[in-house]
Enzyme design. Structure first.
Site, PDB file in Angstrom:
ATOM      1  N   GLY A 179       0.834  -1.211   0.000  1.00 26.76           N
ATOM      2  CA  GLY A 179       0.000   0.000   0.000  1.00 26.76           C
ATOM      3  C   GLY A 179       0.858   1.245   0.000  1.00 26.76           C
ATOM      4  N   ASP A 225       2.184  -1.831  -4.559  1.00 26.33           N
ATOM      5  CA  ASP A 225       0.881  -1.165  -4.585  1.00 26.33           C
ATOM      6  C   ASP A 225       0.089  -1.679  -5.779  1.00 26.33           C
ATOM      7  OD1 ASP A 225      -0.267   1.399  -2.962  1.00 26.33           O
ATOM      8  OD2 ASP A 225      -1.141   1.315  -4.965  1.00 26.33           O
ATOM      9  N   ASP A 243      -1.776  -6.984  -7.044  1.00 21.54           N
ATOM     10  CA  ASP A 243      -2.764  -7.241  -6.010  1.00 21.54           C
ATOM     11  C   ASP A 243      -2.142  -8.103  -4.901  1.00 21.54           C
ATOM     12  OD1 ASP A 243      -4.912  -8.141  -4.569  1.00 21.54           O
ATOM     13  OD2 ASP A 243      -6.101  -8.765  -6.303  1.00 21.54           O
ATOM     14  N   ILE A 244      -2.214  -7.636  -3.666  1.00 21.13           N
ATOM     15  CA  ILE A 244      -1.605  -8.415  -2.566  1.00 21.13           C
ATOM     16  C   ILE A 244      -2.309  -9.749  -2.332  1.00 21.13           C
ATOM     17  CG2 ILE A 244      -0.487  -6.623  -1.156  1.00 21.13           C
ATOM     18  CD1 ILE A 244      -3.086  -6.693   0.555  1.00 21.13           C
ATOM     19  N   TYR A 299     -14.860  -3.812   6.861  1.00 21.19           N
ATOM     20  CA  TYR A 299     -13.493  -3.323   7.102  1.00 21.19           C
ATOM     21  C   TYR A 299     -13.060  -3.607   8.550  1.00 21.19           C
ATOM     22  CZ  TYR A 299      -9.918   0.381   7.789  1.00 21.19           C
ATOM     23  OH  TYR A 299      -8.783   1.088   8.100  1.00 21.19           O
TER      24      TYR A 299
HETATM   25  N1  SER Z   1     -10.129   6.052   8.432  1.00 20.91           N
HETATM   26  C1  SER Z   1     -10.751   4.755   8.456  1.00 20.91           C
HETATM   27  C2  SER Z   1     -12.028   4.769   7.726  1.00 20.91           C
HETATM   28  O1  SER Z   1     -12.674   5.782   7.774  1.00 20.91           O
HETATM   29  C3  SER Z   1     -10.987   4.307   9.862  1.00 20.91           C
HETATM   30  O2  SER Z   1      -9.820   3.762  10.326  1.00 20.91           O
HETATM   31  O3  SER Z   1     -12.404   3.809   7.166  1.00 20.91           O
END
Ligand code: SER
Length: 352
Positions: free
Chosen positions: A21, A48, A67-68, A167
Site C-alpha cells: 500500500g 501497490d 494485487d496483494i 473493514y
Molecule cells: N479512516 C478509516 C475509515 O474511515 C478508519 O480507520 O475507514
C-alpha cells in the site's frame, strides 16, 4: 504486473523492508521516513495496486505493481528479496469496503494472510523473527447504538469488539491472525520458533493529513472539510454535527508506528495498541476550520448509513498502554494540529 527490480545488496543481515500500500495515504508519509532512516543500509521494496509516482519510487529500490491477494506476486517477492520486516498498509477502507464487502475481505484478509505467510516463511528461513507492522483501526470496535457509544465513552483495547463494518471485521481478523503467527504458529511442531512473526499493530483513529485526502473512508469528513475550505469550496458534511470520533495528524500517526516498530519487544505487553490525540465532534472540527478559513460554507447532510458507521465507533480511545509500554505521546493536540501543522502546510499546498 511485476516491474524490473534493482536488488540492493542486503547481505549484511538486516534484510529488506517490504511496504504494501506504498502508494496510499500513509505510505506517502512513511516511505520518506523509512528511506531517510535506512538510506544505503537497507533495501526498501514497495508494493501497490497502482504504479507508484516517481517521487515515491525515488525512496525505494524495488517496486511491484499488483494485487496483494495474488499469491504469485507474493511468491515473486519472496523469491527475489530477503524480507526481514513488513509494513502492511494496503487495505480497502470502511465506506469502500461496505460497498464491495467480498472484495474488501479478499484484499484485507486474504492479502494480509499472504503477507503473514511471507513473514513466517521468511522468519523460518532466516531463523529470526520478522517484524510485521500493521495499521489497524478504531473500526475494529463496534457498538450497537449511539446510547451504547455514549455510555462506553473512552474505551481500552479489550472493550466493544463487535465491529459492524466489513473493514472493521477484516482488521479484527488480521489482528487475530497476527496473534496466531506471533505466539502459536505451527504449535504442533516440536522444533517451532518461539516467535516467528513479531506482530505489532496500532488501532488508528481517523487520520488528517495536509498533503493527501483519503478515499473510501468514513472518517473522511474531517480531512474533507479542511481541504475543501482551503480550496474555497463549500462542504456538505455526511455526518451530524454531534458525531464524535478520535482523530490524529498524519505526522503523529507515522511517528507512532515508527516508535512502536523500534520499541524493544520485551517492553511490549500487548500486540495491539490504541493511540489517541484528540476527539472533536464534527461541529468542533467545523468551528476550528472556520477560525482559519472564515468564508467556508459548511452544511450538514447526514447519510444515514455512514452516520451509523460513525455512531458505532468509540468517542475516544484509552491509549495508556502505548504511553506506558513505548512512551507514546502525540505532538499535536487539537489546537496545535491546526495551528502548527495542518493550516500552515495546507496553505502552501494550495498556494494561499
Ligand atoms: N479512516 C478509516 C475509515 O474511515 C478508519 O480507520 O475507514
Amino acid at each position: 504486473m511485476i516491474e524490473p527490480k534493482t536488488r540492493a545488496p542486503s547481505g549484511i543481515g538486516l534484510g529488506s523492508i517490504l511496504v504494501t500500500g506504498a502508494g496510499g495515504e500513509m505510505g506517502h508519509a512513511l516511505l520518506a521516513q523509512l528511506a531517510s532512516l535506512w538510506h544505503g543500509k537497507r533495501e526498501i521494496v514497495a508494493m501497490d495496486l497502482k504504479e507508484l509516482s516517481p517521487d515515491r519510487k525515488a525512496h525505494v529500490q524495488a517496486t511491484y505493481t499488483g494485487d496483494i491477494s495474488d499469491p504469485r506476486l507474493v511468491e515473486a517477492i519472496a523469491a527475489n528479496h530477503d524480507i526481514s520486516e513488513i509494513w502492511h498498509l494496503a487495505a480497502l477502507l470502511s465506506t469502500r469496503g461496505e460497498r464491495s464487502p467480498e472484495l474488501a475481505m479478499q484484499v484485507n484478509v486474504m492479502g494480509s494472510a499472504n503477507m503473514l505467510r511471507l513473514a513466517a516463511e521468511s522468519a523460518t528461513r532466516r531463523k529470526c523473527p520478522v517484524k510485521f507492522l500493521f495499521p489497524s483501526t478504531i473500526a475494529a470496535y463496534g457498538v450497537a447504538t449511539l446510547e451504547a457509544k455514549r455510555a462506553a465513552g473512552t474505551i481500552h483495547e479489550g472493550q466493544c469488539l463487535e465491529p459492524i463494518t466489513m473493514y472493521g471485521v477484516n482488521k479484527r481478523a488480521v489482528e487475530e491472525l497476527g496473534r496466531y503467527y506471533a505466539r502459536h504458529y505451527r504449535l504442533l511442531n516440536t522444533d517451532r520458533m518461539e516467535c516467528t512473526v513479531d506482530f505489532r499493530a496500532i488501532r488508528f483513529p481517523g487520520i488528517i493529513s495536509a498533503d493527501t485526502v483519503p478515499t473510501g473512508g468514513t472518517s473522511d469528513y474531517g480531512p474533507e472539510m479542511l481541504h475543501c475550505a482551503a480550496q474555497g469550496k463549500a462542504y456538505a458534511c455526511f455526518v451530524r454535527p454531534d458525531a464524535r470520533i478520535p482523530f490524529m495528524t498524519m505526522p503523529d500517526a507515522v511517528r507512532s508506528i515508527m516508535e512502536l516498530a523500534s520499541a524493544p519487544r520485551e517492553s511490549l505487553s500487548q500486540l495491539v495498541y490504541n493511540v489517541s490525540a484528540f476527539a472533536p465532534s464534527a461541529e468542533e472540527i467545523a468551528a476550528k476550520v472556520r477560525e482559519f478559513f472564515p468564508k467556508v460554507e459548511i452544511t450538514y447532510v447526514p447519510t444515514p448509513e455512514r452516520q451509523q458507521i460513525v455512531d458505532s465507533w468509540p468517542e475516544d480511545c484509552d491509549d495508556s498502554a502505548a504511553r506506558k509500554d513505548w512512551g507514546w505521546k502525540p505532538e499535536h493536540d487539537f489546537a496545535k494540529a491546526f495551528s502548527e501543522y495542518l493550516v500552515p502546510k495546507i496553505k502552501v499546498r494550495y498556494g494561499i
